[in-house]
Write a protein that holds these residues in place. Structure first.
Motif, PDB file in Angstrom:
ATOM      1  N   HIS A 206       0.466  -0.771   0.099  1.00 32.45           N
ATOM      2  CA  HIS A 206      -0.152  -0.228  -0.640  1.00 32.45           C
ATOM      3  C   HIS A 206       0.978   1.536   0.271  1.00 32.45           C
ATOM      4  O   HIS A 206       0.695   2.764  -0.736  1.00 32.45           O
ATOM      5  CB  HIS A 206      -0.936   0.605   1.151  1.00 32.45           C
ATOM      6  N   CYS A 207       1.981   1.443   0.698  1.00 34.84           N
ATOM      7  CA  CYS A 207       2.950   2.210   1.005  1.00 34.84           C
ATOM      8  C   CYS A 207       2.991   2.308  -0.314  1.00 34.84           C
ATOM      9  O   CYS A 207       3.489   3.693  -1.095  1.00 34.84           O
ATOM     10  CB  CYS A 207       4.280   2.331   1.877  1.00 34.84           C
ATOM     11  N   ALA A 208       3.755   1.101  -1.870  1.00 29.63           N
ATOM     12  CA  ALA A 208       4.204   1.764  -2.660  1.00 29.63           C
ATOM     13  C   ALA A 208       3.158   1.998  -4.075  1.00 29.63           C
ATOM     14  O   ALA A 208       3.330   3.311  -4.259  1.00 29.63           O
ATOM     15  CB  ALA A 208       4.468   0.088  -3.126  1.00 29.63           C
ATOM     16  N   ASN A 213       0.440   6.592  -7.173  1.00 29.03           N
ATOM     17  CA  ASN A 213      -0.563   7.280  -7.784  1.00 29.03           C
ATOM     18  C   ASN A 213      -1.372   7.184  -6.116  1.00 29.03           C
ATOM     19  O   ASN A 213      -2.202   6.467  -6.014  1.00 29.03           O
ATOM     20  CB  ASN A 213      -0.675   6.578  -8.981  1.00 29.03           C
ATOM     21  N   GLU A 214      -1.250   7.908  -6.205  1.00 32.36           N
ATOM     22  CA  GLU A 214      -2.590   8.237  -4.727  1.00 32.36           C
ATOM     23  C   GLU A 214      -3.498   8.010  -5.141  1.00 32.36           C
ATOM     24  O   GLU A 214      -4.400   7.350  -4.110  1.00 32.36           O
ATOM     25  CB  GLU A 214      -1.902   9.759  -4.178  1.00 32.36           C
ATOM     26  N   ARG A 215      -4.057   8.736  -6.216  1.00 27.40           N
ATOM     27  CA  ARG A 215      -5.189   8.516  -6.761  1.00 27.40           C
ATOM     28  C   ARG A 215      -6.224   6.879  -6.964  1.00 27.40           C
ATOM     29  O   ARG A 215      -6.589   6.374  -6.384  1.00 27.40           O
ATOM     30  CB  ARG A 215      -5.800   9.267  -7.981  1.00 27.40           C
ATOM     31  N   VAL A 216      -5.170   6.200  -8.072  1.00 20.43           N
ATOM     32  CA  VAL A 216      -5.171   5.066  -7.908  1.00 20.43           C
ATOM     33  C   VAL A 216      -5.436   4.420  -6.431  1.00 20.43           C
ATOM     34  O   VAL A 216      -6.232   3.889  -6.396  1.00 20.43           O
ATOM     35  CB  VAL A 216      -3.954   4.665  -9.102  1.00 20.43           C
ATOM     36  N   ALA A 217      -4.415   4.712  -5.960  1.00 21.24           N
ATOM     37  CA  ALA A 217      -4.941   3.980  -4.678  1.00 21.24           C
ATOM     38  C   ALA A 217      -5.918   4.340  -3.507  1.00 21.24           C
ATOM     39  O   ALA A 217      -6.670   3.354  -3.149  1.00 21.24           O
ATOM     40  CB  ALA A 217      -3.598   4.736  -3.827  1.00 21.24           C
ATOM     41  N   SER A 221      -9.479   1.575  -2.839  1.00 23.26           N
ATOM     42  CA  SER A 221     -10.934   1.372  -1.709  1.00 23.26           C
ATOM     43  C   SER A 221      -9.074   1.424  -0.721  1.00 23.26           C
ATOM     44  O   SER A 221      -8.934   0.041   0.197  1.00 23.26           O
ATOM     45  CB  SER A 221     -11.062   0.355  -1.596  1.00 23.26           C
ATOM     46  N   ILE A 222      -8.043   1.611  -1.050  1.00 23.54           N
ATOM     47  CA  ILE A 222      -6.995   1.996   0.487  1.00 23.54           C
ATOM     48  C   ILE A 222      -7.095   3.194   1.180  1.00 23.54           C
ATOM     49  O   ILE A 222      -7.517   4.442   0.789  1.00 23.54           O
ATOM     50  CB  ILE A 222      -5.724   1.444  -0.619  1.00 23.54           C
ATOM     51  N   ALA A 223      -7.020   2.554   2.085  1.00 26.88           N
ATOM     52  CA  ALA A 223      -7.540   3.736   3.057  1.00 26.88           C
ATOM     53  C   ALA A 223      -5.922   4.270   3.604  1.00 26.88           C
ATOM     54  O   ALA A 223      -5.043   5.051   4.192  1.00 26.88           O
ATOM     55  CB  ALA A 223      -7.243   3.238   5.264  1.00 26.88           C
ATOM     56  N   VAL A 224      -6.359   5.724   2.537  1.00 30.08           N
ATOM     57  CA  VAL A 224      -4.736   6.040   2.179  1.00 30.08           C
ATOM     58  C   VAL A 224      -3.846   6.938   3.322  1.00 30.08           C
ATOM     59  O   VAL A 224      -3.051   7.250   3.273  1.00 30.08           O
ATOM     60  CB  VAL A 224      -5.140   6.880   0.932  1.00 30.08           C
TER      61      VAL A 224
ATOM     62  N   THR B 360      -4.052  -7.287  -7.383  1.00 27.17           N
ATOM     63  CA  THR B 360      -4.503  -7.865  -6.352  1.00 27.17           C
ATOM     64  C   THR B 360      -5.132  -6.379  -5.298  1.00 27.17           C
ATOM     65  O   THR B 360      -5.287  -6.835  -4.403  1.00 27.17           O
ATOM     66  CB  THR B 360      -3.401  -8.765  -5.645  1.00 27.17           C
ATOM     67  N   LEU B 361      -4.358  -4.654  -6.066  1.00 28.22           N
ATOM     68  CA  LEU B 361      -4.356  -4.384  -4.964  1.00 28.22           C
ATOM     69  C   LEU B 361      -5.290  -4.123  -4.237  1.00 28.22           C
ATOM     70  O   LEU B 361      -5.724  -3.843  -2.831  1.00 28.22           O
ATOM     71  CB  LEU B 361      -4.206  -2.861  -6.183  1.00 28.22           C
TER      72      LEU B 361
END
Ligand SMILES: Nc1ncnc2c1ncn2[C@@H]1O[C@H](COP(=O)(O)OP(=O)(O)OP(=O)(O)O)[C@@H](O)[C@H]1O
Ligand SMILES: [Mg+2]
Lengths: 333, 509
Positions: A206-208, A213-217, A221-224, B360-361
């Motif tokens: 998730h860090c990487a 790309n923060e938006r893609v993260a 649905s990653i808790a950025v 898988t992200l």
């Protein structure tokens, strides 16, 4: 129609390889140079000395790798370390008055250092994620604040642990098992854990992703914000831990404690191949970076070839070279 | 306006002979011969990954051929970089945008060729020239707006404005219409025809065969890196084009429309997003494929993102009886709702990471407890590659090096990995070839068949009509009306999309 121009493009694979092994080659080269210049270089005493001294920066740099990989930066770690060290010493001295020179005082001191580190990291992280101020600005600010606080705590001078307390706490830096001192062991363990977390856990991935790309993260649905915050807290914790190892070495803290540690830690991370703009990080590279930086200093000290005063200049050249190497592959056509 | 299909007999302005191109050990183009003549609109078509973009990049000076030669005006050339090509009047618009996101529109249009007055930049002239170009394209973007604030189709228009601002001899466009609505496409075609009349050579690629038939003079088909056909458009039908691309005959493009069940899975009540969507109501049944139509800027994407928790909102969203909290993607995904973004590059995929990491992200916690289970990830990738027919020359490659269509397939695989009950797909087949389109349509129908519900947002009219049993049309941030069954037809959708409200009553009645 003139001659056809056949262009052979180099395979990308080879260039990537260079990026991977570049830092290792540099490290090996340094070791060979050291061996050639001074026969004491590979002695047990010298190696232990180099490794133990690099442990503080190394432990901090592991945390810094996560922060940078997630697209952040922390300039405050050096002054944070000094402030936490000062706080720890003050509290331990006070506790010694009531509890005597006992183990619980040390344990309380250690707990305090770790908690203070976490809180300091939390402050940085919350200002960056919740308030939304740039990491550079926030940590530039806290860097100044902690540096000024330690100067004030020490009243411009030095804060020292009581003599007996120092004797009791000393083994944490100077002791060890099987001839390997504790700071080295701690560094190795933290580096291995860091490598595993970075490469094999969701947190590292998730860090990487966030740094890449923060938006893609966010859309994935990653808790950025939580992950970001966690990187700063982790770094704070590791700063606290480094302080726990550092205080028994000299038993004191002053306004010049931890000076420029932040830059050395960041430099080690970058030399190791982590991208400054985030998106990719590797802990083992950081470890190699830390070793490269401290070996440069050590070799200069051992030889009278080049003045040790040029240490900074040589380190600077290495940092720039490392980044140039990283860039190469971008120019592929 | 039918194309003037008089094949120009003039000498080629730009040509390839025996060009091959390899990436690493893999050869992508195998000995391509190709000629582009002044005053012709030439279409290059082929499946995803056939090598269209690669061919165009070689022509535009962005890539070197591995072997073979590029000739310009009959002279063998080797462009040092794309600037050298632009000096010869060869301009390329990429499939993925090439805009500096943090700069203003006018700064982008004149990037690298800034107008000066003395030693200072002439901001006023650049701004007004940009405004003129945008007016010509009927694009209502403020030249001073930052690029990261404007919509995807507007970005495309800015790219086109940027190209038009130069002295053009050859204009190469890689899927320019993929992100445009039909109305915007018409504007683009008018400009293209104007350029053709001026003797500019135009090369462009598209997966919309209908528009190629309409506006192009000549079509060249690429299959797996080899030219398989090149003919005047007048001599070839759309079916023949498709067959040449895919190498087989294509039967019905759209599957039978699924029948919706009785129970409601998603209810949206009075949803508003400040400034873009107001008071939207929506109901989705189990097993239904619901279409959302409307012009770009009507608030379709914003509505979808608000439902998915990606935007702040007012109003309620109820999924399977539970209220979803606003602004929390994780909660929506957890509850079984997934959203596939229209902005593949900006919000969909990590271009500098591999296929596995991207796939898988969103669902890493399902792959191993503490440590990520690489084997399970690889297995998931295997499955995705075969389920979605993803063509990746190398498994370990960067996603950014996949062809555009294959990126879209990977994005679909990624979105569907969590096995959601409700899927909102924003532009499902943007940049996807006709063979794969058929597969994706079948897949959507399949999802509905299995009792899942799908919302399809599309700017392609035939897609909405072919897929959805019910279509909601948006206009100006509001739901303008709803069409069901036989009412779902081009005319009705267009009327609603244009804001001709009287048809709402008609539709509901
Ligand atoms: N830099 C690169 N490294 C490795 N492979 C590449 C690179 N660029 C392109 N490829 C591969 O070359 C093939 C052709 O790609 P290209 O982008 O030309 O396809 P395309 O015909 O434009 O497809 P689409 O319709 O999906 O845009 C693809 O398989 C792609 O993955
Ligand atoms: Mg392409």
């Amino acid at each position: 129609m003139t001659m056809a121009t056949a262009v052979k493009t180099q395979s990308q694979g080879r260039r990537l390889d260079l990026q991977v092994i570049g830092p290792i080659i540099a490290l090996i080269a340094l070791i060979l140079i050291g061996m050639a210049l001074n026969s004491n270089f590979l002695s047990y005493a010298n190696i232990t000395n180099v490794l133990a001294r690099s442990a503080f920066i190394g432990i901090i740099a592991v945390g810094m790798t996560f922060v940078i990989t997630a697209g952040g930066l922390d300039l405050s770690v050096g002054s944070m370390a000094a402030f936490v060290a000062g706080l720890m010493i003050l509290v331990m001295n006070v506790l010694t008055d009531t509890m005597g020179v006992t183990l619980p005082v040390i344990l309380l001191g250690i707990a305090l250092a770790l908690i203070a580190g976490v809180i300091a990291g939390l402050i940085n992280g919350l200002l960056i994620t919740k308030v939304g101020i740039e990491a550079f600005i926030v940590t530039l600010g806290t860097m100044g604040i902690y540096r000024s606080l330690i100067t004030w705590l020490a009243d411009g001078g030095t804060l020292s642990l009581g003599f007996e307390m120092r004797e009791l706490y000393r083994p944490v830096y100077y002791g060890g098992i099987m001839g390997i001192s504790w700071p080295i062991i701690a560094f190795v363990v933290i580096a291995i854990l860091g490598e595993v977390v970075m490469r094999h856990t969701a947190f590292g991935r998730h860090c990487a992703a966030i740094g890449s790309n923060e938006r893609v993260a966010r859309y994935s649905s990653i808790a950025v914000l939580k992950v970001r915050l966690a990187t700063y807290v982790l770094l704070g914790l590791l700063v606290g831990f480094a302080v726990v190892m550092y205080v028994p070495r000299l038993g004191s803290a002053s306004a010049s404690t931890g000076l420029l540690w932040e830059l050395e830690a960041i430099a080690a991370v970058i030399i190791g191949g982590t991208l400054l703009k985030g998106g990719f990080g590797r802990i083992w590279g950081t470890v190699v970076g830390v070793l490269i930086l401290s070996l440069i200093g050590n070799i200069l000290n051992l030889t009278d070839f080049v003045s040790p005063y040029l240490n900074g200049a040589i380190q600077g050249v290495v940092i720039v070279l490392a980044v140039v190497l990283q860039r190469k592959s971008a120019a592929d056509r | 306006m039918s194309a003037v299909n008089t094949a120009p007999s003039s000498a080629p302005i730009l040509a390839l002979s025996g060009v091959t191109r390899s990436f690493g050990p893999i050869e992508i183009l195998h000995g391509v011969d190709f000629a582009l003549r002044p005053g012709e609109i030439h279409a290059l078509i082929g499946e995803n990954g056939a090598g269209k973009s690669t061919t165009m990049k070689i022509l535009g000076g962005y890539l070197d051929p591995t072997t073979g030669e590029v000739t310009c005006d009959g002279q063998s050339v080797r462009f040092v970089n794309s600037d050298a090509a632009e000096d010869k009047g060869i301009v390329m618009i990429h499939q993925e945008f090439n805009l500096a996101e943090d700069l203003a529109v006018d700064q982008n249009v004149f990037l690298g060729r800034e107008l000066r007055r003395g030693w200072r930049l002439d901001h006023k002239a650049m701004r007004s020239r940009t405004a003129d170009l945008l007016t010509r394209l009927q694009c209502r973007v403020d030249p001073a707006a930052k690029v990261n604030r404007i919509s995807v189709p507007d970005k495309q228009m800015v790219e086109i404005a940027k190209a038009l601002s130069r002295d053009l001899r050859v204009l190469i466009m890689d899927e320019p219409t993929a992100v445009l609505t039909e109305r915007e496409c018409e504007i683009l075609f008018t400009q293209i025809e104007r350029l053709r009349a001026e003797g500019v050579a135009i090369l462009y690629t598209s997966h919309k065969l209908g528009e190629i038939k309409r506006i192009c003079d000549r079509v060249t088909v690429l299959r797996d890196g080899t030219m398989v056909k090149s003919a005047p458009v007048a001599d070839i039908t759309e079916e023949q084009m498709a067959a040449a691309m895919v190498g087989r005959d294509l039967s019905d493009l759209y599957p039978a429309k699924p029948v919706a069940g009785p129970d409601t899975v998603l209810e949206v009540e009075n949803l508003s997003v400040p400034g873009v969507v107001s008071g939207a109501n929506l109901v989705l049944k189990r097993g239904e494929v619901l279409g959302i139509g409307g012009l770009i800027g009507a608030g379709r994407t914003e509505l979808a993102e608000a439902i998915a928790g990606l935007r702040p909102r007012h109003g309620t969203v109820r999924l399977l009886g539970h209220d979803l909290p606003a602004g929390l993607v994780q909660a929506a995904v957890e509850a079984g709702l997934a959203y596939l973004t229209e902005d593949r590059k900006g919000a969909g995929l990590l271009l500098d990471k591999g296929l596995r990491e991207n796939l898988t992200l969103p669902l890493l916690h399902k792959f191993g407890k503490i440590m990520i289970d690489r084997k399970a990830e690889e297995a998931a990738l295997d499955k995705a590659i075969s389920d979605f027919a993803i063509r990746a020359p190398q498994r370990s490659m960067r996603v950014g090096d996949l062809s555009g269509g294959n990126q879209q397939k990977l994005l679909l695989a990624k979105t569907l990995l969590s096995d959601p009950q409700v899927v909102i797909i924003d532009e499902p087949t943007r940049g996807i070839d006709i063979g794969t389109k058929q597969q994706i349509y079948a897949l959507i129908a399949d999802l509905a068949e299995q009792g899942r519900s799908v919302i399809v947002i599309s700017s392609e009219m035939p897609e909405l009509i072919g897929l959805a049993s019910r279509v909601v049309v948006m206009h100006g941030g509001k739901i303008a009306g709803e069409l069901e069954g036989d009412q779902v037809a081009e005319g009705a959708i267009v009327r609603l999309a244009m804001g001709l409200g009287e048809h709402q009553e008609e539709a509901v009645a």
